[in-house]
Design an enzyme around this catalytic site. Sequence first.
Site, mmCIF file in Angstrom:
data_model
loop_
_atom_site.group_PDB
_atom_site.id
_atom_site.type_symbol
_atom_site.label_atom_id
_atom_site.label_comp_id
_atom_site.label_asym_id
_atom_site.label_seq_id
_atom_site.Cartn_x
_atom_site.Cartn_y
_atom_site.Cartn_z
ATOM 1 N N ASP A 91 39.801 37.451 44.478
ATOM 2 C CA ASP A 91 41.076 38.442 44.603
ATOM 3 C C ASP A 91 41.759 38.436 46.030
ATOM 4 O O ASP A 91 41.706 39.251 46.951
ATOM 5 C CB ASP A 91 40.754 39.928 44.245
ATOM 6 C CG ASP A 91 40.790 39.773 42.772
ATOM 7 O OD1 ASP A 91 40.801 38.975 41.922
ATOM 8 O OD2 ASP A 91 40.671 41.194 42.353
ATOM 9 N N ARG B 193 32.572 40.872 38.108
ATOM 10 C CA ARG B 193 32.844 41.597 39.320
ATOM 11 C C ARG B 193 31.481 42.671 39.502
ATOM 12 O O ARG B 193 31.231 42.996 38.440
ATOM 13 C CB ARG B 193 34.108 42.377 39.613
ATOM 14 C CG ARG B 193 35.192 41.326 39.503
ATOM 15 C CD ARG B 193 36.466 41.820 38.683
ATOM 16 N NE ARG B 193 37.428 40.863 38.579
ATOM 17 C CZ ARG B 193 38.413 40.449 39.600
ATOM 18 N NH1 ARG B 193 38.655 41.199 40.739
ATOM 19 N NH2 ARG B 193 39.149 39.594 39.267
ATOM 20 N N ASP C 271 35.587 46.386 42.925
ATOM 21 C CA ASP C 271 35.991 45.493 41.768
ATOM 22 C C ASP C 271 36.747 44.127 42.266
ATOM 23 O O ASP C 271 36.963 43.489 41.430
ATOM 24 C CB ASP C 271 37.403 46.284 41.202
ATOM 25 C CG ASP C 271 38.259 46.765 42.159
ATOM 26 O OD1 ASP C 271 38.023 47.243 43.287
ATOM 27 O OD2 ASP C 271 39.501 46.616 41.957
ATOM 28 N N ASN C 272 36.551 43.974 43.664
ATOM 29 C CA ASN C 272 36.883 42.670 44.291
ATOM 30 C C ASN C 272 35.866 41.965 44.762
ATOM 31 O O ASN C 272 35.913 41.145 45.729
ATOM 32 C CB ASN C 272 38.039 42.921 45.331
ATOM 33 C CG ASN C 272 39.444 43.359 44.683
ATOM 34 O OD1 ASN C 272 39.510 43.087 43.446
ATOM 35 N ND2 ASN C 272 40.213 43.794 45.772
ATOM 36 N N GLY D 299 40.221 47.297 35.500
ATOM 37 C CA GLY D 299 40.403 46.081 34.516
ATOM 38 C C GLY D 299 41.582 45.128 35.080
ATOM 39 O O GLY D 299 42.074 45.262 35.908
ATOM 40 N N GLY E 282 52.280 44.231 35.567
ATOM 41 C CA GLY E 282 51.438 43.130 34.789
ATOM 42 C C GLY E 282 51.782 41.804 35.442
ATOM 43 O O GLY E 282 51.326 40.790 35.254
ATOM 44 N N GLY F 279 44.283 44.130 34.892
ATOM 45 C CA GLY F 279 45.709 44.664 34.740
ATOM 46 C C GLY F 279 46.959 43.791 34.763
ATOM 47 O O GLY F 279 47.953 44.261 34.132
ATOM 48 N N ARG F 280 46.703 42.646 35.062
ATOM 49 C CA ARG F 280 47.583 41.668 34.947
ATOM 50 C C ARG F 280 47.114 40.207 35.032
ATOM 51 O O ARG F 280 47.769 39.071 35.452
ATOM 52 C CB ARG F 280 48.376 41.874 36.556
ATOM 53 C CG ARG F 280 47.674 41.681 37.585
ATOM 54 C CD ARG F 280 48.712 41.529 38.601
ATOM 55 N NE ARG F 280 48.085 41.987 40.147
ATOM 56 C CZ ARG F 280 48.613 41.464 41.071
ATOM 57 N NH1 ARG F 280 49.680 41.032 41.231
ATOM 58 N NH2 ARG F 280 48.063 41.765 42.192
#
Length: 516
Positions: A263, A180, A253-254, A88, A123, A90-91
């Site tokens: 990313d 994504r 996820d990227n 997710g 983060g 995260g930052r």
Amino acid sequence: MHDTLRWRNRFAELGPRFYTELPAQPLPDPHWVAVSPQCTALLGWPADWWRSPAALAAFSGGAPWPGMRPLASVYSGHQFGVWAGQLGDGRAHWLGEVETPAGPLEIQLKGSGLTPYSRMGDGRAVLRSSIREFLCSEAMHALGIPTTRALCITAAALPVQRETVETAAVVTRVAPSFLRFGHFEHFTHTAQDLAALAALADAAIAQHFPALATLPERAERVAAMLEEVARRTARLMAQWQCVGFCHGVMNTDNMSLLGLTIDYGPFGFMDAFDPGHICNHTDQQGRYAYARQPQVALWNLHALAHALLPLIDGEAGAAADAGPAGAADAQAQEQAQQRAQQRALAALEPYKAEFATAMSSGLRAKLGLADARAEDRDLCDDLLRRMAADRADFTITFRRLAAFSTAPGAGNEAVRDQFIDREAFDAWAARYAERLRSEGRNDAERAAAMNRANPKFVLRNHLAETAIRRAREGDFTEVQRLHALLERPFDEQPGNEADAALPPDWATQLEVSCSS
Ligand code: AMP
Ligand code: MG
């Protein structure tokens, strides 16, 4: 200015299964590092939009503008080929979707503080990685390669622990969507919420693949979306190959649903050509090595296909809509699953041909070949083999090839000098000259076309590194200079030869890792 913006925020309208609404954590005492005039123009904002305390606050994680709705989205993914479960933002904080002359665009902060998806992370993002992402996003766009865009960087003295203590920054990204592959994997495998999966796919198709929205069945629409994602990803991989770009962390996820480069972490443009080049120091196995990227993208597409299977399977899709009571009996379900699998595989089928077509037309443009002929492949492959054998610089060699003269007896020293085995190069050059002569296009015309396909300037690691070192000392002029230089990668830009030259000796020691 910000009072007049119109926000739509369709992702936020999907509801709380998809994200957590929460404010960003402001950088203490923030300052500007850079603003992209080109990304500003894309948004249709005035050039001086950033010259207000409200702008600095909003883009360093402080007070959002009216209409912004900060949230962190949830996704999952496969990292280095292994299922990693829930990840997710995260930052990152999604700020909203703003109306622009180019259509609605989403705006996202990266490095803006902890979220429920931060796991072990802090983060934050460091100034180093934020500068790299900012410069490369905008440089990729200027190269004509689909990518998320970067609007600006803000920073602060806030210490952030990585291998050493660095300082914090926030980079603002802009894209039609930050969806994504991992968003879909999340609802199938982690949340196991088929209704949410269906809602996400419906929204993605309606917003980003509107031409498919008219297909009568959801299963057809989703399969068609998968095929379109496969085709876009194939073309993206060919474009990466053609500029010598390595992403470094091609986890699912990227991977962008829209086929954008997304990313930017331990990415790199190759200097010496090496198909096995690994840009990410953390990737010891070389899973994401340069030449493996097209294959890895297909692996990732299979993961996306797997996540979408319940929707491509009409029975499961109906069950998702109807709730548990609508589930069909076991045998019918199994048959439907088999049909869905075949359909999903059929949707990925065009990937290889699409990649091959994009790759050969990209390489033909790089070599300045006007016609497509059967022997082109051998001619390209032989050049690349020679380049790899002699570790010729990827960008310089192709750029110099533009000046290749087909005149009898021409020595073509500028490009020949890039090779150690000059005789082998001469043999190749003779074939190349003959091929070019047979096309009847004159050298000048061909050179001009080649110079539009082969950039003179790419964001080599050492260029970014110099800008980062200066920025750490509070001098952001090198970031701005590089940004402007890389806006015109195909132009000669006399006086900037050093930026197009081989990396200096100190740069051979540079290592880029996942740490960002
Ligand atoms: P990446 O490898 O950068 O794509 O990140 C993988 C996952 O780790 C994503 O869910 C990121 O949001 C998260 N992540 C990476 N760095 C940090 C950080 N410093 N703090 C919190 N989460 C992070
Ligand atoms: Mg990521």
